[in-house]
Design a protein around this motif. Structure first.
Motif, mmCIF file in Angstrom:
data_model
loop_
_atom_site.group_PDB
_atom_site.id
_atom_site.type_symbol
_atom_site.label_atom_id
_atom_site.label_comp_id
_atom_site.label_asym_id
_atom_site.label_seq_id
_atom_site.Cartn_x
_atom_site.Cartn_y
_atom_site.Cartn_z
ATOM 1 N N SER A 1 44.321 43.057 31.110
ATOM 2 C CA SER A 1 44.531 41.599 31.506
ATOM 3 C C SER A 1 43.270 41.334 32.508
ATOM 4 C CB SER A 1 45.780 41.552 32.107
ATOM 5 O OG SER A 1 46.345 40.125 32.659
ATOM 6 N N LEU A 2 42.596 40.399 31.830
ATOM 7 C CA LEU A 2 41.193 40.026 32.325
ATOM 8 C C LEU A 2 41.086 38.596 32.604
ATOM 9 C CD1 LEU A 2 39.114 42.228 30.012
ATOM 10 C CD2 LEU A 2 39.989 42.956 32.358
ATOM 11 N N VAL A 3 40.439 38.346 33.429
ATOM 12 C CA VAL A 3 39.945 36.875 33.708
ATOM 13 C C VAL A 3 38.494 36.363 33.812
ATOM 14 C CG1 VAL A 3 42.195 36.357 35.224
ATOM 15 C CG2 VAL A 3 40.057 37.196 36.440
ATOM 16 N N ALA A 4 38.172 35.199 33.489
ATOM 17 C CA ALA A 4 36.758 34.644 33.480
ATOM 18 C C ALA A 4 36.619 33.817 34.766
ATOM 19 C CB ALA A 4 36.407 34.155 32.059
ATOM 20 N N VAL A 5 35.746 34.565 35.589
ATOM 21 C CA VAL A 5 35.689 33.677 36.863
ATOM 22 C C VAL A 5 34.189 32.866 36.815
ATOM 23 C CG1 VAL A 5 35.712 33.800 39.461
ATOM 24 C CG2 VAL A 5 37.125 35.324 38.208
ATOM 25 N N HIS A 6 34.374 31.550 37.073
ATOM 26 C CA HIS A 6 33.008 31.010 37.358
ATOM 27 C C HIS A 6 32.464 31.242 38.531
ATOM 28 C CE1 HIS A 6 30.613 27.034 38.140
ATOM 29 N NE2 HIS A 6 30.595 27.133 36.594
ATOM 30 N N GLU A 7 31.204 30.899 38.823
ATOM 31 C CA GLU A 7 30.332 31.285 39.976
ATOM 32 C C GLU A 7 30.939 30.680 41.060
ATOM 33 O OE1 GLU A 7 26.974 27.919 38.539
ATOM 34 O OE2 GLU A 7 26.888 30.265 38.386
ATOM 35 N N ASP A 8 31.757 29.680 41.170
ATOM 36 C CA ASP A 8 32.545 29.051 42.085
ATOM 37 C C ASP A 8 33.781 29.531 42.479
ATOM 38 O OD1 ASP A 8 33.921 27.773 40.233
ATOM 39 O OD2 ASP A 8 33.640 25.774 40.774
ATOM 40 N N GLU A 9 34.235 30.692 41.969
ATOM 41 C CA GLU A 9 35.149 31.646 42.314
ATOM 42 C C GLU A 9 36.603 30.876 41.306
ATOM 43 O OE1 GLU A 9 35.273 34.597 43.268
ATOM 44 O OE2 GLU A 9 33.135 34.392 43.512
ATOM 45 N N GLU A 10 36.294 30.027 40.650
ATOM 46 C CA GLU A 10 37.423 29.542 39.868
ATOM 47 C C GLU A 10 37.518 30.043 38.519
ATOM 48 O OE1 GLU A 10 38.408 25.083 37.428
ATOM 49 O OE2 GLU A 10 36.136 25.554 38.045
ATOM 50 N N ILE A 11 39.050 30.465 38.253
ATOM 51 C CA ILE A 11 39.301 31.294 37.135
ATOM 52 C C ILE A 11 39.499 30.356 35.875
ATOM 53 C CG2 ILE A 11 41.310 32.448 35.825
ATOM 54 C CD1 ILE A 11 41.799 33.604 38.610
ATOM 55 N N VAL A 12 38.593 30.579 34.952
ATOM 56 C CA VAL A 12 38.561 29.270 33.865
ATOM 57 C C VAL A 12 38.978 30.034 32.456
ATOM 58 C CG1 VAL A 12 36.616 28.222 35.123
ATOM 59 C CG2 VAL A 12 36.091 29.996 33.474
ATOM 60 N N GLY A 13 39.129 31.347 32.527
ATOM 61 C CA GLY A 13 39.746 31.996 31.124
ATOM 62 C C GLY A 13 40.521 33.318 31.344
ATOM 63 N N HIS A 14 41.256 33.792 30.583
ATOM 64 C CA HIS A 14 42.242 34.727 30.562
ATOM 65 C C HIS A 14 42.182 35.314 29.296
ATOM 66 C CE1 HIS A 14 46.177 36.771 30.546
ATOM 67 N NE2 HIS A 14 45.800 37.395 31.489
ATOM 68 N N ILE A 15 42.205 36.868 29.240
ATOM 69 C CA ILE A 15 42.716 37.381 27.945
ATOM 70 C C ILE A 15 43.701 38.703 28.147
ATOM 71 C CG2 ILE A 15 40.899 38.944 28.155
ATOM 72 C CD1 ILE A 15 40.670 38.904 25.005
ATOM 73 N N LEU A 16 44.496 39.017 27.322
ATOM 74 C CA LEU A 16 45.498 39.906 27.532
ATOM 75 C C LEU A 16 45.632 40.683 26.389
ATOM 76 C CD1 LEU A 16 47.927 41.081 29.180
ATOM 77 C CD2 LEU A 16 49.461 39.609 28.123
ATOM 78 N N LEU A 17 45.661 42.186 26.331
ATOM 79 C CA LEU A 17 46.160 43.018 25.274
ATOM 80 C C LEU A 17 47.045 43.703 25.850
ATOM 81 C CD1 LEU A 17 42.476 44.448 24.401
ATOM 82 C CD2 LEU A 17 43.662 42.711 23.346
ATOM 83 N N SER A 18 48.122 43.746 24.961
ATOM 84 C CA SER A 18 49.178 44.724 25.078
ATOM 85 C C SER A 18 49.585 45.564 24.206
ATOM 86 C CB SER A 18 50.349 43.644 25.749
ATOM 87 O OG SER A 18 50.846 42.789 24.485
ATOM 88 N N ILE B 1 32.702 31.781 26.689
ATOM 89 C CA ILE B 1 33.419 32.470 27.621
ATOM 90 C C ILE B 1 34.823 33.216 26.759
ATOM 91 C CG2 ILE B 1 35.386 32.097 29.545
ATOM 92 C CD1 ILE B 1 33.585 29.580 30.348
ATOM 93 N N GLY B 2 35.195 32.814 25.763
ATOM 94 C CA GLY B 2 36.267 33.231 25.073
ATOM 95 C C GLY B 2 35.586 34.623 24.410
ATOM 96 N N SER B 3 34.423 34.298 23.892
ATOM 97 C CA SER B 3 33.693 35.564 23.353
ATOM 98 C C SER B 3 33.389 36.714 24.250
ATOM 99 C CB SER B 3 32.523 35.067 22.720
ATOM 100 O OG SER B 3 32.680 34.461 21.669
ATOM 101 N N GLN B 4 32.877 36.156 25.627
ATOM 102 C CA GLN B 4 32.816 37.225 26.515
ATOM 103 C C GLN B 4 34.142 37.842 26.727
ATOM 104 O OE1 GLN B 4 30.433 34.300 29.451
ATOM 105 N NE2 GLN B 4 30.568 36.526 30.358
#
Length: 177
Positions: A52-69, A99-102
């Motif tokens: 369960s991962l998040v993408a964090v922008h340089e200003d510490e804002e969470i801008v994305g998420h992915i989940l594998l279960s 970001i989604g690709s990352q």
């Protein structure tokens, strides 16, 4: 723009759920319940915190998420462990920036590093093949419900992992509640 991918932590949950809800708000092929699904998966045996991962922008804002279960592919008495990729989300103002690709590349590598051998996704047939996903029917793997063949895909994280696997995907309980 610098984006860091890291494991989601409990204090991220409310923000992550908002990101997911916003990401799917205008998606036509959505039931707009993805954020609730993620919450249910987190409380289930199918949840794998490291995936369960998040993408964090340089200003510490969470801008994305992915989940594998965790899921299984069942054929009679035999069952093979696999993963479901669902969902991947990026805040609308950050979409189409890679970001989604990352998130997907990082999650798939993390899953492989953890010893998982395959991933199943129900998604856009023009998007997921660029990550190596193929129609699940190619591997004789079926969805447990009626979906377009081209939208139900599988990926081998380990070469030939699905060569001897056939059956129907059994999603965890949160997917069917």
């Amino acid at each position: 723009m610098t984006i860091t991918i890291r494991q989601e932590i409990k204090s991220d949950y409310p923000i992550t759920e908002t990101v997911i809800e916003e990401a799917f708000k205008n998606e036509e092929q959505s039931n707009h319940q993805e954020h609730l699904l993620v919450g249910k998966i987190r409380k289930s045996d199918a949840f794998i915190p490291q995936l369960s991962l998040v993408a964090v922008h340089e200003d510490e804002e969470i801008v994305g998420h992915i989940l594998l279960s965790h899921i299984t592919i069942v054929n009679g008495e035999s069952a093979v462990d696999s993963l479901a990729l669902a969902p991947v989300s990026v805040t609308p103002s950050y979409q189409n920036k890679g970001i989604g690709s990352q998130l997907i590349h990082t999650a798939l590598q993390q899953a492989k590093d953890l010893g998982y051998e395959s991933v199943i996704v129900l998604g856009h047939d023009a998007y997921y093949p660029k990550f190596g996903f193929k129609r699940a029917s190619t591997f004789n793997i079926k969805a447990p419900f009626d979906v377009p063949d081209e939208a139900f895909m599988a990926l081998e994280l380990t070469p030939h992992a699905l060569d001897q696997v056939t059956g129907v995907v059994q999603y965890s309980k949160p997917f069917t509640e």
